[in-house]
Scaffold this motif. Structure first.
Motif, PDB file in Angstrom:
ATOM      1  N   ALA A 243       0.885  -1.214   0.067  1.00  0.00           N
ATOM      2  CA  ALA A 243       0.221   0.106   0.010  1.00  0.00           C
ATOM      3  C   ALA A 243       0.951   1.160  -0.007  1.00  0.00           C
ATOM      4  O   ALA A 243       0.506   2.233  -0.642  1.00  0.00           O
ATOM      5  N   ILE A 244       1.885   1.219   0.913  1.00  0.00           N
ATOM      6  CA  ILE A 244       2.752   2.457   0.831  1.00  0.00           C
ATOM      7  C   ILE A 244       3.390   2.600  -0.782  1.00  0.00           C
ATOM      8  O   ILE A 244       3.723   3.633  -1.218  1.00  0.00           O
ATOM      9  N   ALA A 288       8.212   8.976   1.518  1.00  0.00           N
ATOM     10  CA  ALA A 288       7.615   7.794   2.218  1.00  0.00           C
ATOM     11  C   ALA A 288       6.732   8.420   3.427  1.00  0.00           C
ATOM     12  O   ALA A 288       5.504   7.682   3.227  1.00  0.00           O
ATOM     13  N   VAL A 289       6.809   9.428   3.742  1.00  0.00           N
ATOM     14  CA  VAL A 289       6.000   9.742   4.931  1.00  0.00           C
ATOM     15  C   VAL A 289       4.709  10.500   4.040  1.00  0.00           C
ATOM     16  O   VAL A 289       3.534  10.189   4.438  1.00  0.00           O
ATOM     17  N   VAL A 292       2.693   7.352   3.114  1.00  0.00           N
ATOM     18  CA  VAL A 292       1.763   6.764   4.230  1.00  0.00           C
ATOM     19  C   VAL A 292       0.598   7.749   4.482  1.00  0.00           C
ATOM     20  O   VAL A 292      -0.497   7.271   4.730  1.00  0.00           O
ATOM     21  N   ASN A 293       0.923   8.927   4.584  1.00  0.00           N
ATOM     22  CA  ASN A 293      -0.221   9.818   5.021  1.00  0.00           C
ATOM     23  C   ASN A 293      -1.365   9.937   3.655  1.00  0.00           C
ATOM     24  O   ASN A 293      -2.435  10.081   3.929  1.00  0.00           O
ATOM     25  N   ARG A 294      -0.873   9.804   2.397  1.00  0.00           N
ATOM     26  CA  ARG A 294      -1.807   9.635   1.357  1.00  0.00           C
ATOM     27  C   ARG A 294      -2.532   8.329   1.298  1.00  0.00           C
ATOM     28  O   ARG A 294      -3.970   8.463   1.175  1.00  0.00           O
ATOM     29  N   ALA A 295      -2.156   7.263   2.147  1.00  0.00           N
ATOM     30  CA  ALA A 295      -2.758   6.062   2.007  1.00  0.00           C
ATOM     31  C   ALA A 295      -4.027   6.193   3.242  1.00  0.00           C
ATOM     32  O   ALA A 295      -4.985   5.877   2.903  1.00  0.00           O
TER      33      ALA A 295
END
Length: 321
Positions: A243-244, A288-289, A292-295
């Motif tokens: 997912a990331i 990467a941050v 993660v926030n977008r997911a």
């Protein structure tokens, strides 16, 4: 004091009398000088230096009286001088007596002052001794009162101990009676306890065997579940990484061969509560941050054991090209 007395000797009656006599004698001397004979006059004349002397006239009749008056006067003057000297010696003796009495008075004053000082010092020491005696008496009274209080307290403690001793004797008697009764009951209950002990040992052995069987079954189930949980953790870890990766915006020119380690905390439904960079390339870490926030919500198992292992997860994000 000697200087003051010497200055005022002329004010005494004797000095005034001597002064009056001296004035009278001087007046007589001055008045008698007019009766003395005149000196013989000699006249020198002639060319050859011859001298003719006029013979002196015979002395007048009052010359003898003048000579007698002078002798009386000198005698009177001598008497007056002697009186003056006697008066002076008497005055000096009086002054010495006054000085001696003054010195005696000064010594007496000094002795009296010393005596008063001794009396004051003795009074001070007596007052201090009296104060010390009063303090000692007060301390003795306090000590006596304290000792009396201690004696009363000791008597109360003795009475309390005596009462406690009596209570202890009564309690000992009661305990002895109770002990005898308990011994009798113990003898009766010993056989019952032995019987129950045998039955308990038998039941305990049966219970132990049953527990061992249940423990073996539980261990088998735990191992199976742990193996299943490990498999589930691996599967969901792979799903979270996928997912990331799907939400990761990659740039080959700045990310190839680089990575970033991030820590992610998840709620029970997979919602991302926090994401923190641990280490790695800044560009990859920022991407990467953001991924993660977008997911927003990541895959999460409903199994509590699996969730406990995935709720605080650390992953390495390494873009592939």
């Amino acid at each position: 004091m000697k200087f003051e007395l010497s200055e005022k000797w002329w004010q005494t009656p004797l000095a005034k009398s001597v002064g009056l006599h001296v004035a009278l004698v001087l007046g007589l001397v001055i008045s008698s000088l007019s009766f003395w004979p005149k000196p013989t006059q000699i006249t020198l004349s002639g060319e050859a230096g011859s001298a003719s002397a006029e013979p002196p006239p015979p002395p007048p009749a009052p010359v003898q009286a003048v000579a007698i008056d002078r002798q009386v006067l000198e005698q009177r003057v001598a008497e007056i001088q002697k009186q003056q000297e006697d008066a002076k010696r008497a005055e000096e003796q009086r002054i010495r007596d006054l000085e001696r009495r003054a010195q005696q008075a000064e010594r007496a004053r000094a002795q009296e002052e010393a005596r008063l000082k001794r009396v004051a010092e003795e009074k001070r020491k007596a007052d201090e001794a009296a104060a010390a005696s009063r303090r000692a008496a007060a301390d003795a009274k306090k000590q006596q009162e304290a000792e009396a209080a201690k004696a009363r307290e000791a008597e109360q403690q003795r009475a309390a101990r005596e009462q406690e001793r009596k209570k202890a004797e009564e309690a000992a008697k009661a305990a002895e009676a109770k002990r005898k009764a308990e011994q009798e009951a113990l003898a009766k209950a010993q056989a019952e306890r032995e019987r129950q002990a045998r039955e308990q040992r038998e039941r305990a052995e049966q219970e132990r065997m049953l527990q061992e069987q249940l423990a073996a079954e539980a261990e088998a189930r735990r191992r199976a579940r742990a193996q299943q949980a490990v498999t589930e953790v691996q599967r969901y870890t792979a799903m979270i990484s996928d997912a990331i990766t799907r939400n990761l915006i990659k740039d080959e020119s700045t990310m190839r061969g680089r990575s970033c380690r991030v820590n992610i905390r998840l709620a029970t439904n997979g919602f991302v509560t926090s994401v923190n960079v641990i280490s790695g390339d800044r560009v990859v870490c920022d991407a990467a941050v953001r991924a993660v926030n977008r997911a927003g919500t990541l895959p999460m198992s409903q199994d509590p054991d699996v969730y406990n292992q995935l709720k605080d997860i650390t992953l390495t994000v390494a873009p592939e090209f």
